[in-house]
Design a protein around this motif. Structure first.
Motif: not given
Lengths: 195, 163
Positions: A50-53, A71, A73, A75-76, A161, B112
């Motif tokens: 799952n990732k969106q930029t 981004t 992600k 992991q954030h 995302f 973030h």
């Protein structure tokens, strides 16, 4: 408490299942475990990828726009990391149980086979429930924000995302329901074989 | 042997009852307010749906422990109790992990997403919530131990070698 009548009793119950013709009951269990394995694996993989930029234009200096690339992600957020880890471990457990059910009919350890299966199932239900719920409330926070704490929602900017995360969450909750049913059946088996 | 089992499970359930009750009460009574730049900044547990779910889940677990403690020792219902213990353990772990996730954001923020930590402005609220979370964590662990003990005690006739 039912009085025990010798140590052959549970062996007898366990032997009748590993006969040539597997009963419909144990095929149902294998099917349920396979479904649970697929659901947890899908949840873990979808959240892992799952990732969106997205590029935002925040200012315009003269004629050139100033871009900011953000981004999103998984992991954030520690909650999503825990979600991926919990679902990964649960899918490994489900795969192991499917293998043991299909190929390991003779695997036993001092007659504790049903006990260990029941205990491991219960532990994995707790694990998956923890991971799924933490990610669910984190996703709710991302979708609605929290006006009291001045936290903005992020789903209006990172729509894909959020959608993928929602899909992974649904798969994990389906897996949780299946694993709960499997755990209840395992415990009933243990209680029955102890009569 | 049955007596020992009864005593240990009753003790574990009493411990869990105390932990869940204290978690509920401490979370419900947690509130704090601060004045930051002329803005009144008040924090209560109802501000976050996660903490509301936490209170509801712990309250359900408290009621369940209370009911089971006063149940007679008829062996008809004990199998259902073992299964319901698994469900309640699942409920407790889910509520504590969700509350921990949100509390971690409140304490550290999330750079973030642009979320600032709030523990600096309302420290009393943060301490209260930390206490409630510790109690809830203890309750979850105790329920897991209770489940393991119930399954082990059910199976003890199966052990061929007496420990």
């Amino acid at each position: 408490m039912a009085p025990q009548s010798g140590t052959e009793k549970p062996m007898f119950g366990y032997g009748s299942i590993s006969c040539k013709a597997k009963s419909r009951w144990s095929w149902t269990m294998v099917g349920l475990r396979l479904l649970a394995f697929l659901a947890t694996a899908a949840a873990a993989v979808v959240m892992l990828l799952n990732k969106q930029t997205k590029t935002f234009v925040i200012a315009t200096v003269g004629t050139t726009p100033v871009n900011l690339t953000l981004t999103a992600k998984f992991q954030h957020t520690p909650a999503f990391v825990f979600f991926v880890v919990a679902n990964g471990l649960a899918s490994i457990h489900n795969l192991l149980m499917v293998m043991v059910d299909l190929f390991g009919s003779k695997v036993d350890y001092k007659g504790l086979r049903f006990a260990m299966i029941a205990i491991l199932d219960m532990l994995n239900v707790a694990l998956v429930s923890g991971g799924a719920n933490a990610a669910a409330f984190m996703a709710e926070l991302g979708k609605n924000g929290n006006s009291h704490a001045r936290w903005d929602k992020i789903c209006d900017r990172f729509g894909r995302f959020c959608d993928r995360g929602g899909g992974a969450l649904i798969a994990s909750f389906v897996a949780l329901a299946l694993m709960l049913i499997i755990s209840v059946i395992s415990i009933v088996k243990v209680l029955k074989s102890n009569k | 042997m049955v007596k020992t089992r009864r005593i240990i499970t009753t003790l574990l359930r009493l411990l869990a009852l105390g932990a869940t009750l204290s978690a509920t009460v401490v979370m419900v009574t947690s509130h704090d307010s601060a004045d930051v730049l002329n803005l009144k900044f008040s924090a209560k547990y109802t501000n976050s749906p996660t903490f509301k779910y936490y209170v509801i889940a712990e309250a359900i677990a408290t009621g369940y422990s209370l009911i089971v403690l006063f149940l007679s020792s008829k062996s008809l219902v004990w199998r259902l109790i073992v299964i319901l213990d698994v469900v309640i353990a699942m409920l407790l772990t889910s509520s504590i992990s969700a509350a921990l996730a949100i509390a971690q954001i409140g304490k550290k923020g999330n750079s973030h997403a642009g979320w600032l930590p709030i523990c600096g402005q309302v420290p009393k609220f943060c301490d209260h919530v930390t206490g409630a979370l510790i109690a809830g964590f203890v309750a979850a662990i105790v329920y897991l131990v209770l489940n393991l003990y119930s399954l082990h005690a059910v199976l003890s006739p199966l052990f061929p070698v007496k420990p």
